[in-house]
Design an enzyme around this catalytic site. Structure first.
Site, PDB file in Angstrom:
ATOM      1  N   PRO A 121     -98.869  97.245  33.534  1.00 17.62           N
ATOM      2  CA  PRO A 121     -98.911  97.300  35.005  1.00 17.62           C
ATOM      3  C   PRO A 121     -99.128  95.910  35.600  1.00 17.62           C
ATOM      4  CG  PRO A 121    -100.637  98.682  34.027  1.00 17.62           C
ATOM      5  CD  PRO A 121     -99.988  97.932  32.910  1.00 17.62           C
ATOM      6  N   GLU A 122     -98.365  95.601  36.646  1.00 18.52           N
ATOM      7  CA  GLU A 122     -98.545  94.359  37.386  1.00 18.52           C
ATOM      8  C   GLU A 122     -99.092  94.720  38.773  1.00 18.52           C
ATOM      9  OE1 GLU A 122     -95.160  91.705  37.069  1.00 18.52           O
ATOM     10  OE2 GLU A 122     -94.582  92.549  35.153  1.00 18.52           O
TER      11      GLU A 122
END
Ligand code: ZN
Length: 271
Positions: free
Chosen positions: A2-3
């Site tokens: 996840p960013e």
């Protein structure tokens, strides 16, 4: 992994659900997920507290508890999900927080690179101070980027991914932002002109904002707080599209490896 847009999506969901909820029992099923405290001490610091707010700092979910903060980093495959008490447990459940409104906040993680920890005010300030600039904040300006990048010969894509400089931009969004900016990812950071720095700032802001609007990118693991996939993967212009035609000029997109990570770009549009 996840960013920023994926974490921001979860944070916005939880910010509508968690504040006001009081934490009851805290169950740690996977002690290796807890940093800083022994599992019993971690549980004791959370039990009885009321959630004030939910925010994001870099790729971390920060649950404000009045004085203390619970920080959750999803690592590679972590998920933080709201559930009703009594709902079937997901596989790989690591931590369960029972909440006053017959709900549960559940953390599960297949590969267990994620971490949860509790910080007081001082530890929070030190943690926050060690992280780079938020790319959607007013601090992330063309002048700032031009000046900071001007001190580094690292390729601009690798530079953007350094969490001590700019937070939340990982492998996917760094490739996408540089495509939007028309800047070759191999360019040494200190060779960017002022106008290129402006385009990089705009590219980063634009791709992150668009991805948040579509609730993030799911390839395999990422899910929002309700367990749903993000909708941005099919809107990526270059990432994971090596050999496909550039959406702007039709030239086949290229793939190369930088600092051990795949980079995708158009050798014709990006200079
Ligand atoms: Zn092109």
């Amino acid at each position: 992994m996840p960013e920023l847009p994926e974490v921001e999506t979860i944070v916005r969901d939880l910010a509508g659900l968690l504040p006001g909820a009081r934490i009851g029992a805290v169950e740690v099923l996977r002690p290796d997920l807890i940093d800083g405290d022994e599992p019993d001490a971690f549980a004791a610091r959370l039990k009885g507290r009321t959630v004030r707010d939910v925010a994001r700092r870099a790729k971390n979910i920060v649950v404000g508890l009045g004085g203390e903060r619970l920080i959750v980093n999803l690592g590679m495959t972590g998920r933080l999900l709201m559930a009703k008490a009594g709902d079937e447990d997901p596989s790989h459940l690591g931590v369960r927080l029972s909440l006053s409104n017959k709900r549960e906040l559940r953390y599960h993680d297949v590969r267990r690179f994620g971490r949860l920890w509790v910080v007081g005010e001082e530890a929070w300030r030190s943690f926050d101070g060690g992280l780079g600039v938020e790319p959607l904040s007013d601090e992330f300006t063309p002048d700032w980027l031009h000046a900071s990048a001007g001190r580094s010969r690292v390729p601009i894509k690798t530079w953007l991914m350094d969490q001590g400089r700019v937070v939340g931009v990982g492998n996917i969004y760094a490739s996408e932002a540089l495509f939007r900016a028309g800047v070759d990812p191999r360019r040494p950071a200190n060779t960017l002109s002022a106008s290129e720095a402006t385009r990089v700032v705009q590219g980063v802001r634009q791709v992150l904002t668009d991805a948040i609007e579509f609730r993030g990118t799911t390839f395999l693991d990422y899910r929002d707080a309700s367990g749903e996939r993000g909708g941005f993967a099919e809107r990526l212009k270059v990432y994971d599209r090596g050999g496909e035609p550039c959406p702007v000029c039709g030239t086949p997109l290229e793939r190369l490896v930088q600092a051990g990570r795949s980079t995708f770009f158009c050798g014709s549009c990006q200079r």
